[in-house]
Design a protein around this motif. Structure first.
Motif, PDB file in Angstrom:
ATOM      1  N   SER A  42     151.879  26.032 -66.859  1.00 13.43           N
ATOM      2  CA  SER A  42     152.119  25.046 -65.802  1.00 13.43           C
ATOM      3  C   SER A  42     153.630  25.002 -65.558  1.00 13.43           C
ATOM      4  O   SER A  42     154.403  25.606 -66.319  1.00 13.43           O
ATOM      5  N   PRO A  43     154.076  24.329 -64.490  1.00 15.92           N
ATOM      6  CA  PRO A  43     155.474  24.537 -64.053  1.00 15.92           C
ATOM      7  C   PRO A  43     156.546  24.324 -65.130  1.00 15.92           C
ATOM      8  O   PRO A  43     157.402  25.205 -65.323  1.00 15.92           O
ATOM      9  N   THR A  44     156.525  23.189 -65.820  1.00 15.66           N
ATOM     10  CA  THR A  44     157.635  22.915 -66.765  1.00 15.66           C
ATOM     11  C   THR A  44     157.636  23.888 -67.950  1.00 15.66           C
ATOM     12  O   THR A  44     158.687  24.465 -68.264  1.00 15.66           O
ATOM     13  N   TYR A  46     156.550  26.843 -68.057  1.00 13.39           N
ATOM     14  CA  TYR A  46     156.915  28.188 -67.588  1.00 13.39           C
ATOM     15  C   TYR A  46     158.430  28.291 -67.445  1.00 13.39           C
ATOM     16  O   TYR A  46     159.042  29.283 -67.832  1.00 13.39           O
ATOM     17  N   GLU A  47     159.004  27.222 -66.903  1.00 19.62           N
ATOM     18  CA  GLU A  47     160.456  27.210 -66.742  1.00 19.62           C
ATOM     19  C   GLU A  47     161.160  27.231 -68.106  1.00 19.62           C
ATOM     20  O   GLU A  47     162.156  27.910 -68.299  1.00 19.62           O
ATOM     21  N   VAL A  68     150.294  30.160 -62.696  1.00 14.69           N
ATOM     22  CA  VAL A  68     150.830  28.816 -62.935  1.00 14.69           C
ATOM     23  C   VAL A  68     149.856  27.802 -62.329  1.00 14.69           C
ATOM     24  O   VAL A  68     149.552  27.860 -61.146  1.00 14.69           O
ATOM     25  N   GLU A  70     148.872  23.820 -61.505  1.00 16.25           N
ATOM     26  CA  GLU A  70     149.564  22.534 -61.282  1.00 16.25           C
ATOM     27  C   GLU A  70     148.758  21.377 -61.852  1.00 16.25           C
ATOM     28  O   GLU A  70     149.304  20.371 -62.271  1.00 16.25           O
TER      29      GLU A  70
END
Ligand SMILES: NC(=O)C1=CN([C@@H]2O[C@H](COP(=O)(O)OP(=O)(O)OC[C@H]3O[C@@H](n4cnc5c(N)ncnc54)[C@H](OP(=O)(O)O)[C@@H]3O)[C@@H](O)[C@H]2O)C=CC1
Ligand SMILES: O=C(CO)COP(=O)(O)O
Ligand SMILES: [Zn+2]
Length: 352
Positions: A42-44, A46-47, A68, A70
């Motif tokens: 998911s976004p965080t 992955y970052e 990814v 959400e």
């Protein structure tokens, strides 16, 4: 085909520690997993950790594919399954919190590939368990799935995650006390299938966490270490039992019901913690374990009241009086607790 429901299936490589994220590919290779990895994240997360995971596979024949997600939904699972059918991966990696890991777990079950769990938060024991759970239209579907083949839990990342997610994981473990009490009750009254080993392991896990509560503090890496070990242990108890019984009793029914009555208001772990205070009271009355549970939750900054869960008193009463309808699982709530009794238990325990 043999009936596999009695098999005990456990993760084989469990890595917990500072910087172990960089050993993920090694832990996977050691399991003889081959082919293209499919990272479900998911976004965080992955970052925060995507590049470090991807880089480890740069010498493999095929670099990882990434999807990814959400939100945690059946649509998201369907998208991941579709991607997996296109990619035909050797295995899946769930990188993130319960959302990414549950989706990877459920998609991997569907496409018949193993999965590896790389948690970036220690928010509940689903990050290592054989259960998948996805919210849909205000309800939650809890389903049997395969546990991860490996768990790679980097305590440096976990220690920097939001503190409330870690306290939620702690509360999920503390609730094992009442889950086991409910399980024993169901065994004695209803002859429910029961495993002494799984019950003892689950109870011991809660005891050890409470015993170490003083070392569970924000940004302290040791805290993440204690919590993840407990989550792994709880997941193992569920795998031994072949059900979520060692870690899910009436306090979980209460939480699942809140997910319908007040979706998105509080986290799973925090809800089961408050539920556990009340169901411990029902098990033990005035002199029971409920005070110890409440004190343990308070000492790690987890909610102990309706207000701290951002709930109205009436929402708590509604969840308590209807929790027994959620699933066919006998608990201290029996065939339902009436409204006056629910109000009494919630007041006596200072939840409302
Ligand atoms: N299998 C089981 O037994 C259980 C499963 N569940 C399921 O798990 C899900 C809830 O799990 P939960 O872990 O709380 O949810 P998420 O996976 O949504 O993670 C919670 C939040 O933390 C963010 N995040 C993740 N890692 C980090 C990090 N290291 N630092 C900062 N932020 C981070 C996520 O960001 P972002 O959204 O940007 O990625 C998200 O906003 C639900 O889908 C629920 O149904 C719940 C209980 C039991
Ligand atoms: O959250 C769980 C255990 O902590 C899983 O339990 P359920 O089977 O009730 O979803
Ligand atoms: Zn739980």
């Amino acid at each position: 085909m043999f009936d596999k429901s009695t098999w005990i299936r456990l993760p084989r490589n469990v890595l917990v520690g500072h910087g172990v994220l960089d050993q993920a590919a090694e832990a996977i290779e050691e399991l003889h997993l081959r082919g293209q990895p499919l990272i479900v994240t998911s976004p965080t997360p992955y970052e925060l950790a995507g590049e470090r995971i991807e880089a480890q596979f740069s010498s493999w024949d095929e670099e990882p594919a990434v999807v990814v997600v959400e939100d945690a939904s059946f649509d998201a699972i369907e998208r991941v399954i579709q991607r997996a059918r296109d990619v035909d991966p050797g295995f899946l990696i769930g990188l993130g919190g319960g959302k990414a890991i549950d989706i990877a777990k459920m998609a991997s079950d569907d496409v018949g590939r193993g999965f590896v769990s790389v948690p970036t938060v220690a928010s509940h024991d689903g990050i290592v368990s054989n259960r998948g759970s996805v919210p849909e239209e205000g309800t939650r579907h809890s389903v049997a799935a395969e546990p991860p083949l490996a768990v790679v839990a980097d305590t440096e990342i976990l220690a920097n995650a939001p503190w409330e997610l870690t306290t939620a994981g702690c509360a999920d473990i503390i609730s094992n006390y009442t889950a086991v009490m409910d399980w024993r009750l169901a065994y004695r009254l209803k002859n429910a299938p029961y495993s002494q080993y799984a019950a003892a392991l689950s109870e011991m896990t809660a005891e050890m966490l409470v015993g170490n509560a003083d070392s569970i503090r924000p940004s302290l890496e040791e805290s993440s270490w204690i919590v993840v070990k407990a989550l792994v242990s709880s997941g193992v108890a569920m795998s031994i039992a072949g059900s979520s019984r060692p870690a899910s009793g009436a306090e979980h029914l209460f939480s699942h019901q809140l997910d319908q009555i007040a979706p998105g208001r509080a986290s799973h772990g925090h809800q089961v913690g408050v539920g556990s205070i009340m169901t411990a009271y029902l098990h033990g009355g005035e002199n029971g374990l409920w005070r110890e549970i409440r004190n343990a939750l308070a000492s790690i900054d987890a909610p102990t009241t309706a207000a701290e869960l951002d709930l109205e008193d009436e929402e708590v009463i509604e969840a308590l009086t209807t929790a027994h309808e959620i699933r066919d699982r006998y608990t201290i709530l029996g065939d339902g607790i009436d409204e006056t009794a629910a109000r009494e238990v919630a007041r006596q325990t200072d939840v409302i």
